[in-house]
Write a protein that holds these residues in place. Structure first.
Motif, short mmCIF file in Angstrom:
data_model
loop_
_atom_site.label_atom_id
_atom_site.label_comp_id
_atom_site.label_asym_id
_atom_site.label_seq_id
_atom_site.Cartn_x
_atom_site.Cartn_y
_atom_site.Cartn_z
N GLY A 71 0.72 -1.22 0.09
CA GLY A 71 0.02 -0.09 -0.09
C GLY A 71 1.03 1.25 -0.11
N ILE A 72 1.88 1.41 0.76
CA ILE A 72 2.79 2.32 0.84
C ILE A 72 3.52 2.50 -0.35
CG2 ILE A 72 5.07 3.39 1.81
CD1 ILE A 72 3.86 2.21 4.51
N TRP A 73 3.96 1.49 -1.11
CA TRP A 73 4.79 1.48 -2.37
C TRP A 73 3.58 1.97 -3.40
CZ3 TRP A 73 6.46 -3.41 -5.60
CH2 TRP A 73 7.26 -2.87 -6.57
N ALA A 74 2.33 1.59 -3.47
CA ALA A 74 1.57 2.09 -4.38
C ALA A 74 1.13 3.29 -4.31
CB ALA A 74 0.26 1.39 -4.17
N PHE A 75 1.14 3.78 -2.87
CA PHE A 75 0.80 5.30 -2.74
C PHE A 75 1.85 6.51 -2.98
CE2 PHE A 75 -0.09 8.94 0.23
CZ PHE A 75 -1.23 9.14 -0.14
N ILE A 76 3.09 5.93 -3.02
CA ILE A 76 4.24 6.71 -3.59
C ILE A 76 4.46 6.46 -5.12
CG2 ILE A 76 5.12 6.94 -1.31
CD1 ILE A 76 7.43 4.97 -1.94
N GLY A 77 3.69 5.81 -5.77
CA GLY A 77 3.84 5.71 -7.34
C GLY A 77 4.28 4.48 -7.75
N ALA A 78 3.95 3.35 -7.17
CA ALA A 78 4.27 2.01 -7.83
C ALA A 78 3.42 1.53 -9.21
CB ALA A 78 3.85 0.78 -6.90
N PRO A 79 3.65 0.90 -9.92
CA PRO A 79 3.01 0.22 -11.06
C PRO A 79 1.61 -0.06 -10.71
CG PRO A 79 5.25 -0.68 -11.16
CD PRO A 79 5.12 -0.05 -9.67
N PHE A 80 1.00 -0.37 -11.57
CA PHE A 80 -0.49 -0.51 -11.81
C PHE A 80 -0.93 -2.01 -10.85
CE2 PHE A 80 -4.50 -2.78 -13.17
CZ PHE A 80 -5.34 -1.58 -12.58
N ALA A 81 -0.02 -2.96 -11.37
CA ALA A 81 -0.31 -4.16 -10.54
C ALA A 81 0.02 -4.38 -9.07
CB ALA A 81 0.77 -5.08 -11.37
N VAL A 82 0.86 -3.22 -8.70
CA VAL A 82 1.15 -3.29 -7.33
C VAL A 82 0.01 -2.67 -6.63
CG1 VAL A 82 2.61 -2.14 -5.35
CG2 VAL A 82 3.68 -3.16 -7.60
N ARG A 83 -0.60 -1.57 -7.10
CA ARG A 83 -1.79 -1.07 -6.48
C ARG A 83 -3.16 -2.19 -6.46
NH1 ARG A 83 -0.34 3.25 -10.24
NH2 ARG A 83 -1.51 2.68 -11.86
N ALA A 84 -3.26 -2.88 -7.44
CA ALA A 84 -4.14 -3.82 -7.17
C ALA A 84 -3.71 -5.06 -6.29
CB ALA A 84 -4.42 -4.51 -8.69
#
Length: 127
Positions: A71-84
């Motif tokens: 979640g933290i990685w997604a919030f700071i700008g991870a690729p789409f797959a990480v958000r999902a």
């Protein structure tokens, strides 16, 4: 803002992951006879090994920690797959009694997912 095909596929993947863990818990973790069968891992059948790993991850709050990290990685700008993956693992963490960190990870992943979709929808189209 419209849901894209990319978003719909990701939602299906998230729902499938959650459904599989719910099914696995129902069949392999929750029944009392599995607990009795898997009491001694040295003599238990192979089906007890993944069950033990799931419960070990649950005990040490690693489902939730993994979801929060994603979640933290997604919030700071991870690729789409990480958000999902953050959303999926966050809900899975909550199902495995790691809800504190799991729901934070799911919320951050969902926030990043929706925000990125809104940003893409607002971007000017190039011809």
């Amino acid at each position: 803002m419209r849901a894209t095909k990319h978003d719909l596929i990701a939602v299906l993947a998230v729902v499938a992951a959650i459904g599989l863990i719910v099914l696995y818990r129902y069949l392999q973790v929750e029944p009392r006879h599995m607990g009795a069968l898997c009491l001694d891992l040295s003599t238990a059948p192979f089906a007890c090994k993944p069950r033990a790993a799931l419960l070990w991850l649950q005990h040490w709050q690693l489902w939730g920690a993994g979801a929060l990290a994603l979640g933290i990685w997604a919030f700071i700008g991870a690729p789409f797959a990480v958000r999902a993956a953050a959303v999926a693992l966050g809900v899975i963490a909550a199902l495995n009694f790691n809800a504190t960190w799991g729901m934070l990870g799911a919320a951050l992943g969902a926030w990043a997912w929706v925000e990125a979709a809104a940003r893409a929808a607002a971007a000017p189209r190039r011809a």
